[in-house]
Design an enzyme around this catalytic site. Structure first.
Site, PDB file in Angstrom:
ATOM      1  N   CYS A   1     -10.127  99.256 -61.123  1.00 10.02           N
ATOM      2  CA  CYS A   1     -10.319  98.342 -62.254  1.00 10.02           C
ATOM      3  C   CYS A   1      -9.524  98.833 -63.471  1.00 10.02           C
ATOM      4  O   CYS A   1      -8.309  98.819 -63.428  1.00 10.02           O
ATOM      5  CB  CYS A   1     -11.809  98.170 -62.549  1.00 10.02           C
ATOM      6  SG  CYS A   1     -12.168  96.735 -63.579  1.00 10.02           S
TER       7      CYS A   1
ATOM      8  N   HIS B   1     -14.403  96.857 -57.064  1.00 10.39           N
ATOM      9  CA  HIS B   1     -15.195  98.089 -57.209  1.00 10.39           C
ATOM     10  C   HIS B   1     -15.861  98.497 -55.893  1.00 10.39           C
ATOM     11  O   HIS B   1     -17.023  98.170 -55.669  1.00 10.39           O
ATOM     12  CB  HIS B   1     -16.283  97.874 -58.266  1.00 10.39           C
ATOM     13  CG  HIS B   1     -15.770  97.790 -59.655  1.00 10.39           C
ATOM     14  ND1 HIS B   1     -15.443  98.905 -60.405  1.00 10.39           N
ATOM     15  CD2 HIS B   1     -15.512  96.728 -60.442  1.00 10.39           C
ATOM     16  CE1 HIS B   1     -15.011  98.521 -61.603  1.00 10.39           C
ATOM     17  NE2 HIS B   1     -15.034  97.207 -61.648  1.00 10.39           N
TER      18      HIS B   1
ATOM     19  N   GLU C   1     -16.939 101.356 -55.218  1.00 13.27           N
ATOM     20  CA  GLU C   1     -18.008 102.319 -55.532  1.00 13.27           C
ATOM     21  C   GLU C   1     -19.340 101.629 -55.832  1.00 13.27           C
ATOM     22  O   GLU C   1     -20.380 102.262 -55.826  1.00 13.27           O
ATOM     23  CB  GLU C   1     -17.584 103.212 -56.715  1.00 13.27           C
ATOM     24  CG  GLU C   1     -17.679 102.594 -58.104  1.00 13.27           C
ATOM     25  CD  GLU C   1     -16.511 101.682 -58.482  1.00 13.27           C
ATOM     26  OE1 GLU C   1     -15.818 101.165 -57.574  1.00 13.27           O
ATOM     27  OE2 GLU C   1     -16.309 101.478 -59.698  1.00 13.27           O
TER      28      GLU C   1
END
Lengths: 79, 230
Positions: free
Chosen positions: B87, B204, B206
């Protein structure tokens, strides 16, 4: 010495913000807008008094930070 | 895997990335500050996390790309250390010239925060080896400037060299301009550098690492790194 820098999107790079501004102007009744391109204006106060040195320094600033030359052009006015 | 996460003023996903790394490798990463001028010895992985570094002033990632730690990150990338930018981290990598192209304002002009589907285009990297070729995964995006742009010559070169990692697609894996959630050129959601040790991606992974978060499709990315960098 003052440096005035215009940073604008290169020709051919889509500018959705410019399009939205054009739409907003049209909805306000401003007719005949063919295209809007938005950009940035920066004004620097420089201690340098030598015009050539100032221009070289500002050019380096534009290349390194102030513009992303993948998508943006810049112009410099000194005075 | 010895990992470090760079924290810039305005980063906000560094703990999420740290948690995913710890989950995958069993070892917690170090956190580095943007003004640090050296890296811990023997690093295997550097992560530039999501957020709004320097308030997105001037251009997203532009200020962070010039911060002191980035000189070290560039040098480490040159030595072959793995670098992952997620990002805002992708925006920083692009501004630093570590991956080609630039992330522009979303074509819709809206901040987009939702789960999207990605097609894993390249699995021959230490980031993506744990995915199947053309696997469709669901991960979130949260950005206003994720509209990937590069000139046609660069895009052709990236595709020719197999350096597109992920593309935005629909649930069935269909890639069309309509499934390019933010207007990205050729639906590009993630790209590698020429040595394939640097990956920049807008989504994302994660934040999709266990069922409680809505899915675990992001886990394989961190597991791939942990396996490649034992």
């Amino acid at each position: 010495m003052k440096a005035r820098i215009h940073v604008t999107l290169k020709h051919g790079v889509l500018d959705p913000q410019g399009k939205a501004i054009a739409g907003a102007l049209a909805s306000l009744g401003f007719a005949g807008i063919e295209d809007v391109r938005q950009g940035k204006f920066l004004e620097l106060n420089l201690a340098e008094t030598d015009r050539a040195k100032a221009e070289a320094a500002v050019r380096a600033m534009c290349e390194k930070l102030l513009a992303n030359t993948v998508i943006e052009n810049y112009t410099i006015e000194l005075g | 895997m010895k990992a470090a996460i760079v924290v810039f003023p305005g980063s906000n996903r560094e703990r999420d990335a740290g948690r995913a790394i710890t989950q995958a490798s069993g070892t917690a990463p170090a956190y580095l500050w943007h003004q640090d001028t050296s890296l811990p010895a023997g690093l295997d992985l550097i992560v530039l996390p999501g957020g709004f570094s320097y308030g997105d002033y001037l251009r997203c990632g532009a200020m962070a790309a010039q911060s002191p730690i980035m000189r070290e990150v560039k040098a480490a990338a040159g030595r072959g250390v793995a670098v992952l930018g997620i990002c805002n981290g992708f925006q920083i990598l692009a501004e630093a010239g570590l991956v080609p192209g630039v992330l522009m304002r979303n074509a819709s002009l809206r901040f987009i925060c939702r789960n999207v589907h990605l097609k894993v285009v390249a699995t021959n990297s230490m980031f993506t080896a744990g995915y199947a070729p053309d696997q469709v995964i669901a991960v979130p995006v949260a950005h206003a400037e994720g509209n990937y742009f590069a000139d046609d010559h660069t895009l052709d070169r990236l595709e020719g060299e197999g350096r597109v990692a992920f593309r935005y697609c629909d649930a069935a894996g269909v890639v069309t301009p309509a499934t390019s959630v933010n207007g990205s050129a050729r639906n590009i959601a993630g790209v590698f550098n020429d040595r394939r040790n640097v990956l920049g991606m807008m989504p994302h992974p994660e934040n999709m690492t266990e069922a409680m978060l809505g899915g675990s499709d992001g886990s394989a990315l961190f597991a791939s790194l942990a396996k490649a960098l034992p």
